[in-house]
Design a protein around this motif. Structure first.
Motif, PDB file in Angstrom:
ATOM      1  N   GLU A  65       0.887  -1.131   0.107  1.00 56.93           N
ATOM      2  CA  GLU A  65      -0.076  -0.241   0.071  1.00 56.93           C
ATOM      3  C   GLU A  65       0.827   1.173  -0.039  1.00 56.93           C
ATOM      4  N   ARG A  99       6.105   9.496  12.512  1.00 51.52           N
ATOM      5  CA  ARG A  99       5.297   9.285  13.638  1.00 51.52           C
ATOM      6  C   ARG A  99       5.562   9.865  14.781  1.00 51.52           C
ATOM      7  N   GLU A 159      -3.044   9.304  13.921  1.00 49.88           N
ATOM      8  CA  GLU A 159      -3.696   7.913  13.422  1.00 49.88           C
ATOM      9  C   GLU A 159      -3.302   7.847  12.046  1.00 49.88           C
ATOM     10  N   ARG A 160      -2.999   8.897  11.050  1.00 52.76           N
ATOM     11  CA  ARG A 160      -2.428   8.854   9.950  1.00 52.76           C
ATOM     12  C   ARG A 160      -1.215   8.328   9.621  1.00 52.76           C
ATOM     13  N   GLU A 162       0.367   6.591  11.830  1.00 57.39           N
ATOM     14  CA  GLU A 162       0.467   5.072  12.441  1.00 57.39           C
ATOM     15  C   GLU A 162      -0.132   4.062  11.524  1.00 57.39           C
ATOM     16  N   GLU A 163      -1.030   4.690  10.736  1.00 64.17           N
ATOM     17  CA  GLU A 163      -1.596   3.840   9.528  1.00 64.17           C
ATOM     18  C   GLU A 163      -0.460   3.712   8.562  1.00 64.17           C
ATOM     19  N   ARG A 166       2.044   1.065   9.629  1.00 66.50           N
ATOM     20  CA  ARG A 166       1.258  -0.389   9.645  1.00 66.50           C
ATOM     21  C   ARG A 166       1.281  -0.625   8.167  1.00 66.50           C
ATOM     22  N   ARG A 167       1.159   0.191   7.083  1.00 66.15           N
ATOM     23  CA  ARG A 167       0.970  -0.312   5.953  1.00 66.15           C
ATOM     24  C   ARG A 167       2.424  -0.760   5.509  1.00 66.15           C
TER      25      ARG A 167
END
Length: 369
Positions: A65, A99, A159-160, A162-163, A166-167
């Protein structure tokens, strides 16, 4: 004039005759070993044998992603994975820094909001004592509102980030096996780059082209029996799970799909399979079924079975005349005769039985439906 002829037997002949008579009597009293089976009340199906092929229910080519460098590769071709397992990780050092930076801004905004709330409460007390004008309190309220909004914005930004972090890790979307690996550690990959191919094997799908004549007879839930060349002596039982109303114009067939659990990993996509659909009328009554081996047929066309009943001397055989109907696999339908589901019927050793014959039950078999 006829003369009376006297036949004289030698002592040896008399002994032979007496021995033969005693042997015959002993045979009559000897119990014959037999195998029995109890009739079963069940529907009689029309069987439709066809050929199909095994495919997978789900196959996913996994792509990242975000773009990045492959830092870690946790799997190889042939590895079995569970849903949620980490398969590959991209280098995320910069994403971690971004982050952490936003996390520090969130902490700063929280401290700023805490101070604004303190000043608002202080201004409220001073206004009440008329030490400051009301406009100073209203300004403190506006500062609290702006700091609250700034904090919420930074939380969303965190949050963005951290996402994004995660990706950088690609995880298995379902249980399966890695069937293809298209990347190695150290490669730079883009968002649209296929990296791994994941194939579900815990459940497989059998595709069967059904002739249009039987399209209406095959319904969702229709029982099927599957046989694979790799396991010729084993039947796999399943049912129709999907019926696609789209015909092949060339063959005039409709695709029927059967989902098959593959818990023991015995079957693999690409195998051919023989599929027997068990078709029956919705309103058809159940019949009394027996193994075809239980029926004794005479040259005059009569049919009978041997039923075992207890007697004072042991178990004895009783012959029962029957009429038979349809056959289903190795079973046959009993349409007439004094036969009940609780009877013990001889299926092995019935060729030499006589009425009243003593028998010994060696084994009770089960009807194979």
């Amino acid at each position: 004039m006829l003369e009376r002829v006297k036949i004289k037997f030698s002592p040896v002949c008399l002994f032979v005759l007496l021995f033969a008579a005693g042997f015959a009597e002993a045979q009559e009293n000897k119990a014959i070993p037999v195998k029995i089976m109890r009739p079963v009340v069940a529907p009689v199906y029309e069987e439709l044998p066809l050929t199909g092929s095994v495919t997978t229910r789900r196959l996913s080519r996994l792509s990242p992603e975000v773009a990045g460098l492959v830092a870690r590769l946790y799997v190889d071709e042939g590895d079995e994975v569970k849903q949620g397992d980490a398969l590959l990780e991209l280098d995320r050092d910069i994403a971690d820094i971004d982050r952490d930076s936003v996390a520090a801004q969130v902490a700063e905004a929280q401290a700023r909001l805490k101070e604004a709330l303190r000043q608002k409460n202080e201004a409220a007390q001073l206004v009440e004592k008329k030490h400051i004008p009301p406009t100073r309190y209203e300004a403190a309220l506006a500062t609290v509102a702006m700091d609250s909004a700034a904090l919420e914005r930074l939380k969303k930004e965190l949050e963005r980030q951290e996402e994004i972090v995660r990706r950088h890790t690609i995880s298995a979307p379902f249980d399966g096996v890695i069937t293809q690996k298209m990347v190695e550690q150290g490669e730079w990959v883009r968002i649209d780059t296929p990296l791994l191919e994941l194939t579900e094997i815990g459940w497989l799908r059998v595709n069967v082209p059904v002739p249009q004549f039987y399209f209406d007879d095959v319904q969702l839930g229709t029982p099927v029996r599957l046989t694979f060349d790799a396991y010729p002596d084993r039947d796999f039982l399943a049912s129709v799970t999907m019926k696609v109303p789209m015909s092949s114009e060339a063959a005039r067939t409709f695709p029927i799909r059967i989902d098959l659990e593959n818990r023991d990993r015995l079957i693999a996509p690409g195998m051919s399979v023989r599929v027997v659909f068990q078709l029956s009328d919705a309103g058809a009554e159940e019949s009394l079924l027996l193994s075809q081996d239980a029926v004794v047929r005479r040259p005059d066309g009569s049919e009978s079975i041997w039923v075992i009943q207890p007697d004072g001397e042991g178990m004895k055989a009783r012959q029962v005349a029957v009429r038979t109907g349809r056959t289903y696999r190795e079973n046959i339908e009993i349409t007439a005769g004094d036969v009940h589901a609780s009877d013990r019927v001889v299926v092995r050793g019935n060729e030499i039985l006589r009425p009243g014959q003593l028998v010994e039950i060696k084994e009770e078999l089960q009807l194979n439906l």
